[in-house]
Write an enzyme that holds these catalytic residues in place. Structure first.
Site, short mmCIF file in Angstrom:
data_model
loop_
_atom_site.label_atom_id
_atom_site.label_comp_id
_atom_site.label_asym_id
_atom_site.label_seq_id
_atom_site.Cartn_x
_atom_site.Cartn_y
_atom_site.Cartn_z
N ASP A 428 0.72 -1.16 -0.14
CA ASP A 428 -0.12 0.02 0.06
C ASP A 428 1.04 1.46 0.03
O ASP A 428 1.90 1.22 0.51
CB ASP A 428 -0.77 -0.06 1.33
CG ASP A 428 -1.92 1.08 1.31
OD1 ASP A 428 -2.38 1.60 0.35
OD2 ASP A 428 -1.66 1.97 2.30
N ASP A 628 -0.95 -1.26 6.79
CA ASP A 628 -1.06 -0.66 8.08
C ASP A 628 -1.67 -1.41 8.97
O ASP A 628 -1.72 -1.12 10.28
CB ASP A 628 -1.21 0.83 8.29
CG ASP A 628 -2.73 1.06 7.82
OD1 ASP A 628 -3.44 -0.04 7.77
OD2 ASP A 628 -3.17 2.08 7.52
N ASP A 632 -6.27 -1.56 5.68
CA ASP A 632 -5.87 -2.48 4.90
C ASP A 632 -6.23 -3.97 5.02
O ASP A 632 -6.04 -5.09 4.74
CB ASP A 632 -4.47 -2.54 4.40
CG ASP A 632 -3.95 -1.14 3.98
OD1 ASP A 632 -4.60 -0.58 3.02
OD2 ASP A 632 -2.86 -0.57 4.31
#
Length: 745
Positions: A428, A628, A632
């Site tokens: 991400d 994190d 997510d």
């Protein structure tokens, strides 16, 4: 005790989970029998037994069974079961006591066994020597060897058999036959007191070394438990008093002086200092703390006085959660262990039958009953499945313990097995590849427009947004002389933008798609400006009202210092690296190029990350997702391996398989390498354990293996498996390896 939730509709929603200390296990077949006994109790949903840690974890429905029933079921088959309280561990002192017990038996068995060997080799047919050999063997057989004999008797009463059964049958057969030969046989007949005594001596030595290295393998938990502070400086009405840490409650004020450990998790309410968080994160550089910052218990206040308001105590602290996660990981099994468990469960009775067949075969076919007896003894001793039972749990214990010391929490054996197949890592962007601290960098307005007015209206709408882009606009407004006005009718459209009413005007702030959906016209000049900003890796957002887009704001996030090196390390391991972001493709590709990533999944809404992970998996990829651990979470669960970037005070990220406490990206490569190394060690251990039995049992049956050597080899097999696992302590993180390279150049 803890309550756990199940996902199966056929079982109760609330189950009780309890940990027990298991006594009397000596091999893989023991663990298999205890696990079977627990699993067959009514109401038990799952039961796992770990031979290396000598612990059992049982999840059950308290409406059908209780802990006393479980204890009784295990005692019935000849083993001990003692309930462990929450986070309680068999202590290091207990392990030392076990080591001392085995050592005392070794110190008796070896001198006497050596003397018996000399008497047997040099004075075999001297009557006095034969009687002295018998006399000296008695304390070895019945005192030094008592742990084996006693355990075998207990198992026999429960109609069970294990490794101690094999040892006891083998040594007692040799001893009893030798007594008969000395008492009633011809003066020149052979005896095998030396075999009985030295087999026991070798096995005792193996048990001693095994206990020693198992103690070291479990040292990670003991080391973590020792890290917590025992006392705290409680502040009441401005007065300090030292109290035991278990008397601190959430909301209490605690003062920590320089050099002291923080006793609890909390928030700094007064003072500033730097805190050594290496025990949590593995990072040696102290972290600056000031009012409002969160701190974790067991970290060390390096300088300055801190006053902390407790937010978590006891079992809720970061340290306790880490201990819990490591405990759970060390109690799990890798799927590859299933075959070993099945074999261990049936191994002992098969070996007893094999030894009997060997004796009968040598007696009837070979015409030599004495040779048959000694050969059968060798088969019994060489076939003990100790190494098989220790192969997986010791490697998992050391690997997960080493990971915890580096700030990497690996959640079990299944994770280790999956990690070896990872070929794609998805990062991400925000907060993972970048620092997640966006700043307002550019403001572009229409000719004749007012930059301050555009920023002021955008900031007014964004003040209620929790998105990093919105916070950057609000924080950057004062730099443009803009004040933040009140907003009404605020609304957020996830992944698109926000809108609200300011001074009676509806203001829209967000992506191109939001502008189009609300009918706002974007001029070519603003479109070109946005494209130029995005080409620089910045995120462009549009601000508009009354039918027109009035300006473009750009915010930028700084890439993490270790992002590029981490990507390079993963690619060197043959892993493809992918970035996923909600930014448009131009911005996403610009940021990806900065860190060395070729493939970008852009303009992905938060709820669509799962679909992108599935799409990669549909291409045949084995995917690890790095995020994190909160925003997510669905993608972390969907991925084959979820890696959460955590912090020292946020360790309970249940959706991930691996948690990086330090938040450093190089931990991703380190975690995957450590997982692969640990799993490789498991395979090496199983290979040795299986190979040892496959090769040496036929040798013993053929009469080519002396029982004494069989005892030595059997003891060595367990020690070698555990010692091989201990080599994982030499594993070095990616950062350490890079530092070593720099120093050597």
């Amino acid at each position: 005790m803890s309550m756990i939730k199940t996902k199966t509709a056929d079982v109760p929603t609330d189950l009780t989970e309890i940990e027990f200390s298991v006594g009397g296990m000596t091999c893989g077949s023991c663990a298999a029998r205890v696990e079977k006994a627990l699993s067959h109790q009514p109401g038990v949903v799952s039961a796992g037994v770990n031979l290396a840690s000598e612990k059992a974890t049982v999840a059950f429905d308290p409406n059908f069974v209780n802990s006393d029933d479980l204890v009784a079921a295990v005692v019935k088959i000849g083993y001990g079961l003692t309930r462990l309280e929450s986070h309680e561990q068999p202590t290091a002192d207990a392990n030392l006591a076990v080591q001392r017990m085995w050592l005392s038996h070794v110190l008796v068995a070896w001198p006497l066994g050596f003397i018996v060997l000399v008497l047997s080799l040099v004075f075999m047919h001297e009557p006095w020597a034969r009687w002295w050999a018998l006399i000296l063997t008695v304390p070895v057989q019945f005192w030094a060897g008592w742990p084996f004999l006693h355990a075998a008797v207990v198992r026999a009463r429960a109609r069970q058999a294990n490794m101690d059964t094999l040892i006891s049958i083998g040594t007692m057969a040799a001893f009893t036959f030798s007594v008969y030969q000395v008492a009633f046989g011809p003066s020149h007949s052979d005896h095998y007191f030396d075999s009985s005594a030295l087999i026991i001596a070798f096995l005792l030595l193996g048990r001693y070394f095994e206990a020693k290295v198992k103690g070291r393998a479990s040292s990670a938990i003991h080391a973590l438990l020792k890290l917590g502070a025992k006392e705290a400086r409680l502040v009441v009405d401005g007065v300090e008093q030292m109290v035991p840490v278990d008397q601190i409650h959430v909301g209490d004020l605690v003062r920590v002086r320089p050099g002291e450990k923080l006793p609890i998790d909390g928030v700094v309410v007064e003072g500033a200092s730097s805190v050594d968080e290496s025990m949590l994160t593995g990072e040696s550089v102290p972290v600056d703390k000031q009012v409002g910052d969160r701190v974790a218990g067991a970290t060390i206040n390096v300088q300055g006085m801190l006053t902390i308001r407790a937010t978590a105590v006891g079992a809720d602290t970061a340290l306790s959660q880490i201990v819990r996660l490591v405990e759970e990981a060390q109690g799990t099994k890798a799927p590859v262990q299933a075959l070993a468990d099945r074999i261990s469960g049936i191994f002992v009775p098969v070996v007893v039958l094999l030894a009997m067949a060997t004796f009968v075969g040598w007696w009837l076919i070979g015409g030599d009953a004495t040779k048959g007896l000694i050969t059968a003894v060798a088969v019994l001793i060489i076939a003990c499945p100790c190494a098989l039972g220790l192969a997986t749990p010791t490697a998992i214990m050391v690997g997960t313990g080493q990971g915890a010391a580096m700030g990497i929490l690996i959640k079990g054996g299944e994770v280790l097995e999956r990690s070896k197949r990872i070929d794609t890592v998805v990062f991400d962007k925000t907060g993972t590849l970048t620092k997640g601290l966006m700043t307002l960098t550019d403001v572009v307005v229409l000719d004749g427009g007012n930059a301050m007015e555009v920023v002021a209206r955008a900031a007014a709408v964004e003040q209620n947004s929790e998105h990093p882009v919105g916070r950057a606009v609000v924080d950057g407004a004062p730099n443009y002389g803009a004040s933040v006005r009140p907003v009404t009718e605020f609304s957020s459209l996830a992944g698109h933008g926000v809108h609200g009413t300011v001074d009676g005007v509806v203001i829209h702030v967000g992506r191109r798609k939001l502008m189009a959906e609300t009918g706002l016209v974007i001029t070519d000049d603003l479109t070109t400006a946005a494209e130029q900003l995005e080409a620089q890796g910045k995120t462009a957002i549009f601000v508009g009202w009354d039918g027109h887009v009035r300006g473009v704001l750009a915010v930028a996030d700084t890439q993490r210092d270790d992002a590029r090196g981490s990507v390079r390390e993963l690619r060197s391991m043959g892993i493809e690296v992918v970035m996923i972001t909600g930014d448009n493709r131009r911005t996403g590709e610009a940021i990806a190029a900065q860190v060395g990533i070729d493939r970008v999944l852009a303009e992905v809404l938060p709820q669509d990350k799962v679909a992108e992970v599935r799409r990669l998996q549909s291409e045949g990829r084995i995917v690890a997702m790095v995020g994190d651990g909160v925003n997510d979470a669905p993608a972390l669960v969907q991925s084959d391996l979820g890696i959460a970037i955590g912090t020292g005070t946020d360790v309970a990220i249940k959706s991930s398989d691996i948690t990086l406490l330090s938040g450093n990206l190089d931990g991703v490569a380190t975690a995957i390498r450590l997982s692969r190394r640990t799993f490789r060690t498991i395979l090496q251990n199983l290979g040795w354990a299986f190979g040892y039995n496959i090769v040496l049992i036929p040798v013993a049956i053929a009469g080519l293996l002396n029982p004494i050597l069989a005892g030595a080899a059997m003891g060595l097999s367990s020690v070698s498996v555990v010692s091989n696992s201990l080599r994982l302590y030499r594993f070095r993180s990616t950062r350490q390896r890079n530092l070593d390279k720099q120093q050597s150049q």
